[in-house]
Write a protein that holds these residues in place. Structure first.
Motif, mmCIF file in Angstrom:
data_model
loop_
_atom_site.group_PDB
_atom_site.id
_atom_site.type_symbol
_atom_site.label_atom_id
_atom_site.label_comp_id
_atom_site.label_asym_id
_atom_site.label_seq_id
_atom_site.Cartn_x
_atom_site.Cartn_y
_atom_site.Cartn_z
ATOM 1 N N ASN A 215 13.872 43.978 1.063
ATOM 2 C CA ASN A 215 13.094 42.813 1.515
ATOM 3 C C ASN A 215 11.788 43.327 2.135
ATOM 4 O OD1 ASN A 215 15.393 41.005 1.079
ATOM 5 N ND2 ASN A 215 16.239 41.846 2.963
ATOM 6 N N GLN A 232 14.125 41.431 -3.290
ATOM 7 C CA GLN A 232 13.879 40.039 -2.893
ATOM 8 C C GLN A 232 12.945 39.332 -3.877
ATOM 9 O OE1 GLN A 232 12.747 38.272 1.327
ATOM 10 N NE2 GLN A 232 11.138 39.594 0.614
ATOM 11 N N GLN A 237 15.204 35.686 -3.550
ATOM 12 C CA GLN A 237 15.917 35.337 -2.317
ATOM 13 C C GLN A 237 16.033 36.531 -1.391
ATOM 14 O OE1 GLN A 237 19.617 34.604 -4.718
ATOM 15 N NE2 GLN A 237 20.584 35.556 -2.945
ATOM 16 N N HIS A 238 16.133 36.234 -0.106
ATOM 17 C CA HIS A 238 16.316 37.274 0.900
ATOM 18 C C HIS A 238 17.743 37.824 0.749
ATOM 19 C CE1 HIS A 238 15.236 39.096 4.759
ATOM 20 N NE2 HIS A 238 16.512 38.998 5.042
#
Ligand code: BTN
Length: 324
Positions: A215, A232, A237-238
């Motif tokens: 991330n 990410q 998405q995280h």
């Protein structure tokens, strides 16, 4: 735990906390809290919202690495194959940390993860950008009863192990650049640094150092001198780094066992299927020269095959760059 770490642990819930509430919780002055916030922003590169009347809040969610979460995600069968798992807040380099433990009683299977590296090491003396809480910085110690020649393909096996773990995390389309860069759409997703100690006839102690962009944040972007990507952005998405760390550790444990018993052979088909350089024009960089040619895959020992003037030669060293 010092004030900086304690403030961060409280902020990691993603809520606002006032300076006085943080000071009360930690029994320190508001000035000490302010100093800690400054350090988190300017040295650890964390973005923190500071709103008068509300307090401080992390701008981007942060799930900290947690030893128990990682071990339980690995499951008992794999847990038992680790000597120990150290999860550190900040260290110069996880590889260096493991190398320093070699003189003590560290055994094969010692794994080390850090939230931040102040002097992350890349290949060829390069710096590896290691912002706090964003990515994975992992080192695993292993010992092989193999001689130096038998270990020459090991870094390719590690790249394959990482690609297996990433496929389980739903990133199935990575490519590999000899010997062990993991790329996604020609951008670097993971780097591997192997550091080895031993006699030429063995045994060898190998520190497998892996950096994975999970991330990555915008503050660090400028620090990286090559095209890169993080998980990410690929998945939109995280990601919980604990789950990814468990996937990587499991595949590494499978790979070291497979390599000790069978060598590079079980990894070669996957490596060849993901070879980004095959049949492309490349440059092979050495400290004192650059060789241009066409990459013709790898031989069974993992050496890069480079064709120049119709002659194909295997190379065990050098740094490849693609001439797109
Ligand atoms: C490369 O240059 O591609 C290799 C990068 C390796 C980075 C990892 S992060 C964990 C371990 N500790 C280090 O200092 N380096 C490796």
């Amino acid at each position: 735990m010092n004030t900086v770490n304690s403030v961060l642990r409280i902020l990691s819930d993603g809520q606002f906390h006032s300076g006085s509430a943080l000071g009360d919780a930690l029994s320190v002055s508001r000035a000490a809290v302010w100093k800690a916030i400054q350090k988190l922003q300017h040295e650890w590169h964390l973005r923190i919202n500071a709103i008068p009347g509300k307090g401080y809040q992390l701008a981007v969610p942060l799930t900290l690495l947690n030893k128990d979460t990682i071990l339980s995600a690995m499951g008992p069968q794999f847990q038992s194959r680790l000597y120990d798992l150290h999860v550190l807040w900040s260290v110069d380099s996880t590889n260096r940390y493991v190398l320093k433990q070699l003189s003590g009683d560290a055994g094969p299977g010692l794994a080390v993860l850090a939230e931040h590296q102040s002097a992350g090491r890349g290949r060829r003396g390069r710096h590896w950008a290691s912002p706090f809480g964003r990515n994975l910085y992992l080192s695993l110690l292993w010992e092989f009863e193999l001689d130096a020649a038998q270990l020459s393909g090991f870094s390719l096996a590690i790249a394959v192990a990482i690609s297996r773990a990433l496929a389980k995390a739903k990133i199935g389309d990575v490519m590999l650049k000899w010997p062990n860069d993991v790329l996604w759409q020609e951008r670097k997703l993971c780097g591997v640094l192997l550091e080895m100690k031993g006699e030429s006839s063995g045994p060898w102690q190998v520190v497998i150092g892996i950096g994975i962009n999970v991330n990555m944040d915008s503050i660090t972007k400028e620090e990286i001198g090559q095209p890169w990507v993080d998980m990410q952005s690929i998945l939109g998405q995280h990601l919980d780094r604990n789950r990814i760390a468990a996937l990587i550790l499991k595949e590494l444990l499978v790979a070291v066992d497979q390599y000790q018993r069978l060598g590079l052979a079980p990894f070669l088909p996957e490596w060849r299927a993901r070879d980004i350089c095959r049949d492309k024009l490349v440059e092979l960089h050495f400290p004192n020269k650059i060789l241009s040619g066409t990459a013709r895959g790898v031989d069974n020992s993992g050496a890069l095959l480079l064709e120049r003037d119709g002659v194909i030669t295997p190379y065990h060293a050098g740094e490849v760059s693609l001439r797109f």
